[in-house]
Structures are given as C-alpha cells and as structure tokens.
Design a protein around this motif. Structure first.
Motif, PDB file in Angstrom:
ATOM      1  N   LEU A   1       0.853  -1.187   0.000  1.00 47.42           N
ATOM      2  CA  LEU A   1       0.000   0.000   0.000  1.00 47.42           C
ATOM      3  C   LEU A   1       0.886   1.233   0.000  1.00 47.42           C
ATOM      4  O   LEU A   1       1.744   1.395   0.870  1.00 47.42           O
ATOM      5  CB  LEU A   1      -0.899   0.015   1.246  1.00 47.42           C
ATOM      6  CG  LEU A   1      -1.864   1.190   1.353  1.00 47.42           C
ATOM      7  CD1 LEU A   1      -2.972   1.066   0.299  1.00 47.42           C
ATOM      8  CD2 LEU A   1      -2.462   1.259   2.749  1.00 47.42           C
ATOM      9  N   TYR A   2       0.668   2.108  -0.962  1.00 50.30           N
ATOM     10  CA  TYR A   2       1.411   3.357  -1.085  1.00 50.30           C
ATOM     11  C   TYR A   2       0.475   4.498  -0.697  1.00 50.30           C
ATOM     12  O   TYR A   2      -0.486   4.780  -1.415  1.00 50.30           O
ATOM     13  CB  TYR A   2       1.914   3.547  -2.517  1.00 50.30           C
ATOM     14  CG  TYR A   2       2.791   2.415  -2.986  1.00 50.30           C
ATOM     15  CD1 TYR A   2       4.163   2.446  -2.753  1.00 50.30           C
ATOM     16  CD2 TYR A   2       2.257   1.310  -3.645  1.00 50.30           C
ATOM     17  CE1 TYR A   2       4.984   1.403  -3.178  1.00 50.30           C
ATOM     18  CE2 TYR A   2       3.066   0.266  -4.061  1.00 50.30           C
ATOM     19  CZ  TYR A   2       4.417   0.318  -3.825  1.00 50.30           C
ATOM     20  OH  TYR A   2       5.217  -0.717  -4.233  1.00 50.30           O
ATOM     21  N   VAL A   3       0.741   5.138   0.437  1.00 49.94           N
ATOM     22  CA  VAL A   3      -0.113   6.223   0.929  1.00 49.94           C
ATOM     23  C   VAL A   3       0.511   7.560   0.532  1.00 49.94           C
ATOM     24  O   VAL A   3       1.666   7.835   0.853  1.00 49.94           O
ATOM     25  CB  VAL A   3      -0.292   6.141   2.462  1.00 49.94           C
ATOM     26  CG1 VAL A   3      -1.149   7.304   2.963  1.00 49.94           C
ATOM     27  CG2 VAL A   3      -0.908   4.806   2.862  1.00 49.94           C
ATOM     28  N   SER A   4      -0.266   8.367  -0.151  1.00 49.00           N
ATOM     29  CA  SER A   4       0.200   9.686  -0.573  1.00 49.00           C
ATOM     30  C   SER A   4       0.533  10.548   0.636  1.00 49.00           C
ATOM     31  O   SER A   4       0.009  10.333   1.735  1.00 49.00           O
ATOM     32  CB  SER A   4      -0.871  10.390  -1.401  1.00 49.00           C
ATOM     33  OG  SER A   4      -1.087   9.715  -2.617  1.00 49.00           O
ATOM     34  N   GLY A   5       1.384  11.537   0.417  1.00 46.26           N
ATOM     35  CA  GLY A   5       1.767  12.448   1.485  1.00 46.26           C
ATOM     36  C   GLY A   5       0.550  13.104   2.116  1.00 46.26           C
ATOM     37  O   GLY A   5      -0.339  13.583   1.412  1.00 46.26           O
ATOM     38  N   GLN A   6       0.538  13.103   3.437  1.00 51.34           N
ATOM     39  CA  GLN A   6      -0.566  13.707   4.186  1.00 51.34           C
ATOM     40  C   GLN A   6      -0.066  14.945   4.916  1.00 51.34           C
ATOM     41  O   GLN A   6       1.024  14.943   5.486  1.00 51.34           O
ATOM     42  CB  GLN A   6      -1.137  12.707   5.197  1.00 51.34           C
ATOM     43  CG  GLN A   6      -1.769  11.494   4.541  1.00 51.34           C
ATOM     44  CD  GLN A   6      -2.939  11.881   3.663  1.00 51.34           C
ATOM     45  OE1 GLN A   6      -3.899  12.514   4.120  1.00 51.34           O
ATOM     46  NE2 GLN A   6      -2.870  11.526   2.392  1.00 51.34           N
ATOM     47  N   ILE A   7      -0.882  15.995   4.843  1.00 48.15           N
ATOM     48  CA  ILE A   7      -0.593  17.230   5.558  1.00 48.15           C
ATOM     49  C   ILE A   7      -1.676  17.407   6.629  1.00 48.15           C
ATOM     50  O   ILE A   7      -2.664  16.674   6.628  1.00 48.15           O
ATOM     51  CB  ILE A   7      -0.497  18.437   4.603  1.00 48.15           C
ATOM     52  CG1 ILE A   7      -1.802  18.670   3.856  1.00 48.15           C
ATOM     53  CG2 ILE A   7       0.673  18.233   3.622  1.00 48.15           C
ATOM     54  CD1 ILE A   7      -1.813  19.923   2.985  1.00 48.15           C
ATOM     55  N   PRO A   8      -1.537  18.352   7.546  1.00 52.09           N
ATOM     56  CA  PRO A   8      -2.479  18.464   8.657  1.00 52.09           C
ATOM     57  C   PRO A   8      -3.814  19.119   8.307  1.00 52.09           C
ATOM     58  O   PRO A   8      -4.212  20.134   8.870  1.00 52.09           O
ATOM     59  CB  PRO A   8      -1.702  19.267   9.704  1.00 52.09           C
ATOM     60  CG  PRO A   8      -0.737  20.071   8.923  1.00 52.09           C
ATOM     61  CD  PRO A   8      -0.365  19.225   7.744  1.00 52.09           C
ATOM     62  N   LEU A   9      -4.516  18.505   7.368  1.00 49.17           N
ATOM     63  CA  LEU A   9      -5.866  18.942   7.022  1.00 49.17           C
ATOM     64  C   LEU A   9      -6.873  18.086   7.776  1.00 49.17           C
ATOM     65  O   LEU A   9      -6.669  16.879   7.930  1.00 49.17           O
ATOM     66  CB  LEU A   9      -6.122  18.765   5.524  1.00 49.17           C
ATOM     67  CG  LEU A   9      -5.505  19.780   4.574  1.00 49.17           C
ATOM     68  CD1 LEU A   9      -5.667  19.321   3.129  1.00 49.17           C
ATOM     69  CD2 LEU A   9      -6.147  21.145   4.770  1.00 49.17           C
ATOM     70  N   VAL A  10      -7.963  18.692   8.222  1.00 53.30           N
ATOM     71  CA  VAL A  10      -9.052  17.973   8.869  1.00 53.30           C
ATOM     72  C   VAL A  10     -10.015  17.516   7.779  1.00 53.30           C
ATOM     73  O   VAL A  10     -10.496  18.331   6.986  1.00 53.30           O
ATOM     74  CB  VAL A  10      -9.768  18.880   9.893  1.00 53.30           C
ATOM     75  CG1 VAL A  10     -10.966  18.181  10.500  1.00 53.30           C
ATOM     76  CG2 VAL A  10      -8.786  19.345  10.956  1.00 53.30           C
TER      77      VAL A  10
ATOM     78  N   GLN B   1       3.249  19.882  17.170  1.00 52.74           N
ATOM     79  CA  GLN B   1       2.718  18.674  17.817  1.00 52.74           C
ATOM     80  C   GLN B   1       1.305  18.369  17.310  1.00 52.74           C
ATOM     81  O   GLN B   1       1.024  17.227  16.909  1.00 52.74           O
ATOM     82  CB  GLN B   1       2.711  18.819  19.353  1.00 52.74           C
ATOM     83  CG  GLN B   1       4.080  18.801  19.969  1.00 52.74           C
ATOM     84  CD  GLN B   1       4.732  20.189  20.022  1.00 52.74           C
ATOM     85  OE1 GLN B   1       4.189  21.179  19.540  1.00 52.74           O
ATOM     86  NE2 GLN B   1       5.910  20.253  20.619  1.00 52.74           N
ATOM     87  N   ASP B   2       0.428  19.356  17.333  1.00 54.30           N
ATOM     88  CA  ASP B   2      -0.947  19.163  16.850  1.00 54.30           C
ATOM     89  C   ASP B   2      -0.954  18.811  15.367  1.00 54.30           C
ATOM     90  O   ASP B   2      -1.740  17.965  14.923  1.00 54.30           O
ATOM     91  CB  ASP B   2      -1.781  20.422  17.075  1.00 54.30           C
ATOM     92  CG  ASP B   2      -2.042  20.712  18.541  1.00 54.30           C
ATOM     93  OD1 ASP B   2      -1.903  19.797  19.382  1.00 54.30           O
ATOM     94  OD2 ASP B   2      -2.383  21.877  18.847  1.00 54.30           O
ATOM     95  N   GLU B   3      -0.116  19.455  14.606  1.00 59.56           N
ATOM     96  CA  GLU B   3      -0.045  19.210  13.168  1.00 59.56           C
ATOM     97  C   GLU B   3       0.399  17.780  12.889  1.00 59.56           C
ATOM     98  O   GLU B   3      -0.160  17.095  12.023  1.00 59.56           O
ATOM     99  CB  GLU B   3       0.898  20.221  12.520  1.00 59.56           C
ATOM    100  CG  GLU B   3       0.385  21.649  12.620  1.00 59.56           C
ATOM    101  CD  GLU B   3       1.432  22.703  12.303  1.00 59.56           C
ATOM    102  OE1 GLU B   3       2.337  22.440  11.495  1.00 59.56           O
ATOM    103  OE2 GLU B   3       1.340  23.798  12.896  1.00 59.56           O
ATOM    104  N   THR B   4       1.386  17.308  13.631  1.00 66.28           N
ATOM    105  CA  THR B   4       1.895  15.949  13.432  1.00 66.28           C
ATOM    106  C   THR B   4       0.837  14.919  13.802  1.00 66.28           C
ATOM    107  O   THR B   4       0.635  13.934  13.075  1.00 66.28           O
ATOM    108  CB  THR B   4       3.186  15.738  14.237  1.00 66.28           C
ATOM    109  OG1 THR B   4       4.140  16.736  13.845  1.00 66.28           O
ATOM    110  CG2 THR B   4       3.774  14.354  13.993  1.00 66.28           C
TER     111      THR B   4
END
Length: 128
Positions: free
Chosen positions: A29-38, A50-53
């Motif tokens: 499974l290749y998971v695309s880059g994730q950024i701190p979006l809700v 910390q919250d972003e991570t």
C-alpha cells in the motif's frame, strides 16, 4: 496476476491535486503524502508542530484502516519538514505511532510544502 486498487476514504482529507489517497498494488500500500488537514472541513491544523503531526498521523491511520492495514504494517515512512528545528518534536510523536518494528524512513527539510504547512508524511505498508 497483480492488481492495482485505488483507496480513498472520507475519513481523511480529499486529495488537493490529481492523485488518490493511496494505491494498493498486490500486498503493498502506497499512501500519498498527508498534511495536517481535517477531513470534515478541509481546514488546516496550524496550532503547533505537535498538533499538526498528530493530525497527519490521524489522516494516515484513516487511510491505512480503509485499506485493511495498520501502523504495524508500515515498512517505510518519508517525513518532510519545513524546519529541521521541529525534528525532535516530530520524532517524539512519531514514536507514539510506531511502537514496535519501526519502519525504515527518511526525514528531510524542504523549502516549501503544500499550503505552506510545516509537515508532510507519506508511508508505504506491506501485508502478507
């Protein structure tokens, strides 16, 4: 015969470009880059590294689970930081998600990330 399956879930943010949240090819499974979006609001978490991570890992977890994988199946992680001064804080949180059999990884500082976030993480998982 190998199969390629597109993985998307509403429990993680929609892609902000022409890509999918993940692709499963055979057992990998290749998971695309994730950024701190809700996912629900597509709002950025920007209340500190910390919250972003934690938000990034929440997004990764949702995608892994949608595909039937977990953090224990991750074999490779790629971390992109806007500032290497955040390395220690990110490392501390990273260790909370990868508690045993930690995956291979790299962590690099980059000039700019999508939406000017401080962190992006992509992972590759494998399951027998």
């Amino acid at each position: 015969m190998s199969q390629k399956v597109i993985i998307n879930t509403f429990k993680a943010p929609a892609a902000i470009g022409p890509y999918n949240q993940a692709i499963k090819a055979d057992k990998t499974l290749y998971v695309s880059g994730q950024i701190p979006l809700v996912a629900e609001s597509m709002a950025l978490v920007n209340t500190g590294i910390q919250d972003e991570t934690h938000q990034v890992f929440k997004n990764i977890e949702a995608i892994l689970h949608e595909a039937g994988y977990g953090f224990e199946d991750v074999v490779k992680a790629s971390i992109f930081l806007s500032d290497m001064d955040n390395f220690a804080a990110v490392n501390e949180i990273y260790a909370q998600y990868f508690t045993v059999n930690q995956p291979a990884r790299e962590c690099v500082a980059v000039k700019t990330l999508p939406k000017n976030v401080n962190i992006e993480i992509s992972v590759t998982a494998w399951k027998a």
